[in-house]
Design an enzyme around this catalytic site. Sequence first.
Site, mmCIF file in Angstrom:
data_model
loop_
_atom_site.group_PDB
_atom_site.id
_atom_site.type_symbol
_atom_site.label_atom_id
_atom_site.label_comp_id
_atom_site.label_asym_id
_atom_site.label_seq_id
_atom_site.Cartn_x
_atom_site.Cartn_y
_atom_site.Cartn_z
ATOM 1 N N SER A 107 0.649 -0.905 -0.184
ATOM 2 C CA SER A 107 -0.356 -0.280 -0.375
ATOM 3 C C SER A 107 1.001 0.923 -0.309
ATOM 4 C CB SER A 107 -0.914 -0.250 0.948
ATOM 5 O OG SER A 107 -1.258 1.110 1.538
ATOM 6 N N GLY A 108 0.544 1.944 -0.928
ATOM 7 C CA GLY A 108 0.945 3.616 -0.838
ATOM 8 C C GLY A 108 2.168 3.723 -2.177
ATOM 9 N N THR A 112 -1.905 2.085 -8.098
ATOM 10 C CA THR A 112 -3.427 2.800 -8.558
ATOM 11 C C THR A 112 -2.718 4.053 -9.681
ATOM 12 O OG1 THR A 112 -4.677 2.358 -6.440
ATOM 13 C CG2 THR A 112 -5.760 3.821 -8.277
ATOM 14 N N ASN A 157 -0.853 5.207 2.669
ATOM 15 C CA ASN A 157 -0.907 6.280 1.382
ATOM 16 C C ASN A 157 -2.660 6.326 1.781
ATOM 17 O OD1 ASN A 157 -1.676 6.389 -0.745
ATOM 18 N ND2 ASN A 157 -1.662 4.124 -1.999
ATOM 19 N N SER A 160 -5.212 4.485 -0.755
ATOM 20 C CA SER A 160 -5.019 3.593 -0.413
ATOM 21 C C SER A 160 -5.653 2.325 -1.327
ATOM 22 C CB SER A 160 -4.310 2.724 1.340
ATOM 23 O OG SER A 160 -4.426 1.219 0.680
ATOM 24 N N SER A 161 -6.161 1.468 -2.422
ATOM 25 C CA SER A 161 -7.361 0.530 -2.427
ATOM 26 C C SER A 161 -7.638 -1.061 -1.993
ATOM 27 C CB SER A 161 -6.247 0.230 -4.031
ATOM 28 O OG SER A 161 -6.171 0.776 -4.826
ATOM 29 N N GLY A 387 -0.409 -5.463 -2.458
ATOM 30 C CA GLY A 387 0.851 -6.544 -2.082
ATOM 31 C C GLY A 387 1.199 -7.440 -1.042
ATOM 32 N N GLU A 389 1.831 -8.318 2.787
ATOM 33 C CA GLU A 389 1.853 -7.233 3.643
ATOM 34 C C GLU A 389 2.167 -7.912 5.418
ATOM 35 O OE1 GLU A 389 -2.117 -5.599 4.876
ATOM 36 O OE2 GLU A 389 -2.412 -5.040 2.813
#
Length: 1080
Positions: A107-108, A112, A157, A160-161, A387, A389
């Site tokens: 994330s970040g 996206t 992020n 973040s998605s 991704g 984690e």
Amino acid sequence: MEVKTSLLDNMIGVGDMVLIEPLSEDTFIENLKKRFDHNEIYTYIGSVVISMNPYKSLPIYTAEKVEEYRNRNFYELSPHIYALADEAYRSLREQDNDQCILITGESGAGKTEASKFVMSYVAAVCGKGQEVSKVKEQLLQSNPVLEAFGNAKTVRNDNSSRFGKYMDIEFDFKGDPLGGVISNYLLEKSRVVKQPRGERNFHIFYQLLSGASDDTLKKLKLDRDFSKYNYLSLDSATVNGLDDAASFRTVRNAMQIVGFMEDEVQSILELVAAVLKLGNIEFKPESRCNGYDESRVKDKNDLKEMCELLGIEQSVLERAFSFRTVEAKMEKVSTTLNVAQAYYARDALAKNLYSRLFSWLVNRINESIKAQTKTRKKVMGVLDIYGFEIFEDGDNSFEQFIINYCNEKLQQIFIELTLREEQEEYVREDIEWTNIEYFNNAIICDLIENNKNGILAMLDEECLRPGTVTDETFLDKLNTVCAEHQHFESRQSKNSKFLTDHSLPHNCFRIQHYAGKVLYRAEGFVDKNNDLLYRDLSQAMYKANHSLIKILFPEGNPAKVNLKRPPTAGFQFRASVGTLMKNLLTKNPNYIRCIKPNDKKAAHIFTDSLVCHQVRYLGLMENVRVRRAGYAFRQAYDPCLERYKMLCKQTWPHWKGPARDGVEVLMKDLQVPAEEFAYGRSKIFIRNPRTLFFLEEKRSQCLEDLATLIQKIYRGWKCRTHFLLLKKSQVVVAAWYRRFAQQKKYQNIRSSALVLQSFIRGWKARKLLRELKHKKRCEEAVTTISAYWHGTQVRREYRKFFRANAGKKIYDFTIQRIMQKYFLGLKKTMPSMSPIDKSWPARPYGFLDRTHQELRRIFHLWRCKKYRSQFTEEKKATYEEKLAASELFKDKKALYPSSVGQPFKGDYVEITKNPKYQKLNSFAEDKVLLADVVSKINRANGKGAPRIFLLTKKSLVLADQKTGQVKASVPLPDLSSVSVSTQNDGFFALKLKEGSASAAKGDFLLSSDRLIEIITKLHCIGATSADRNQISIDISDEFLVQFKQDKVCVKFIQGTPKNGNGVACKRKNNRLLEVSVPSP
């Protein structure tokens, strides 16, 4: 001529990690940092793109960049995401190979944004046209909608998605987009009810409260204050750089472009508002007689507003929060819910409501963007998924477990496809394939997904078995079954080596993933996998009058009750991942690995430890080793020969044979060891990067020598060219100077000749002039002498004649001059052309008195004629009527002076335009000369009733003002006279001839403000008619009126009426009507 470039030109660090030497984790990180510091955020590992998030805008995504990378070889330019997108698009369009682009990272890291750049590049390079542009716009605008409902601010992020997204973009045979299909994976719905500190709920909640209009919020029963909603965290409600109000407008516009109807948008917003209202519902315990506690809603206002939004009966939903019905085969058992269970049910409903709404949104977008044609399509898939984690504090739960499982599967397919691609290229190029040793993570995937002994299978089994099920019982089962597995660790397992590992808590287990070891806390695994929503709540939702709610909760339909337990979250996710993997295996893969340089979300900061951690769990080092296991670098013969041909005299400057032969001559001349390279069918393969760098170093030296030689030749050519130019210029300048000198000499001679000629011509002209002047003076002298002589003779004769008639001639001359002066003076002082102008110049002499008066009369008649000639026929008729009115009423009727300035309009009720009087208009056969509203006086009480008065050339008509019904019609020959008073009133009596057909009802006593106009028109009609006598006008303050059989006297007196300054009519007796007129 197009300039050829290469990945190796002007390279900062190493553009392709396969070429890094020596290869180690430190050199890998150092190369990334060096490139990052120079804003080079993209680096290759063969065909894989590493993308570093710069946390700032870079000028590398312009339209010029798109054109620069369009239709170029992958390694031809410096690393860029556009190069990968172009390679995938060209392979799809030209080779008819379906493509997929896999974007991974934590994330970040910019996943996206990377997917947006890929889609925008494909949209920019594919075809044009109205329909194609519409499809491209819909595909691009689906992103803001999904981001609003699926993205949130996290500590890592700001956008973040919180879901995985896979989009298949479909193309036709020309490469133009036809549509797309979106699949979503594992929305983090637990975020709806609870967010970690420093994070926010999904964007749409804040965007709705910030950007919606007051009217919209009123309809949704919402308030802008975030603090009024329990589901919204307050410590991060506002985020720097995020404008929620502007984002809401963007989302509304995007939904309109994608194809959402206005009622669908309203339904979506109502469900979002319902989730916020649901979070505000709180419960209190209430004791029952059986000793158990039952939950009750504290404040029913939020519950009421939520039910109104969704169209649910409040009592039905309130009961669903207090009771739970368990159904077996033939019986139902209803149990009460305590407060904790009620809160669980509330949160479960909120999570399910939002996650199902999100899934419906994805399906609705798919309906809009799907391809309309059924022809065979080419497909490019874009996978934007979370991704690997790993939370350092060990707070890894069920979500991280299945996310990491998905990444294990992606790593497995990545290794398989990479090796397969390598092997296929070796076979295609006829290079001997050697087996490559690598870590196969299939054993880890089997540990998780095995249908019998896999962790997910055991979790499902634990959730479905009867009896007490807890996270501890699940962990015990894992410890029993997986104790001997080399990638599973737990302190409670049978494996004694972990009993003393204090870094491993008792309620946790650890899995050694390909990216490293991850510690999972077993707490919450069972509940999150169950994802249980009570059937009572589903049925309550299905009873809603809201159309969208029924679609989201189909299991609530009483007619379709399914007693089977719904599939668990883990089972659903494993099935989705399996489908995704099968889909990816049918396509040619392209990889983008996104890396976050720091945790501060700031530009120009590169944290080595954080980047190293991501490099490890993304498996980038292993990726490089797999790529380098065979041949590290490969290049087609043509570009290879073009790049290195200057290193051999036989190939420089032009090689005339096949490119492969030239490369063989080149490598032989450079004495490169044979084991360092191999010749394929179309490419040369170089085993060690040192060999490539040796070639580049030799090329750099050779380029310097060539540059020196080119400079020498250029300087010599430049000096020779300059000398020849100077020489040519000197010749041209000399020629021009000689020409100029000769021209100047000729001009001097010519000007001297002209001056001499002009002097000679002047002397001759002056001589001729003197002779002509002398001749003229002689002729003039003779004429003058002759004239004087004749004058003397005439004067002698005239003197005799003048003495006889001198007085009369002087008198006539004097009178003539006086008259001339008089007329000229009169011309200058003439009055204006207005007939009412009575001014006239004074006479200068008494003997001109009669002449003066006659001229005044003639002038007045002439200007009156001129004035009359300007009149139209209509205006003449009007003035004739005014003149007739003057003759009739001047000095006779006190009302007359006020009517002089008023024009006679005729039609005052617009009878031809008013539809109410259409029948009345058709009744009048001739042209209506006058139409007005008058008052008909009643003899009984002296009061007036309004009537429409119509006058034509043949008759007059009285009609009702409201209905237009004809009350009386009198032919004009039956009218004998009209009587009026001398006062300032509007009363007049129309007297009919005795014995006529109209006289049966008697005379008419009427009143009108336009009396003068009415009577004048009556008089004029009689005067112009040849077949009847002229109507007489009787002007008297007392006259008789015949009402049927009786005659009544109408008498006018001056006085002050009771109703103010108006005229009043009052009956005195049967024979007298008295009209009071105000004094003047």
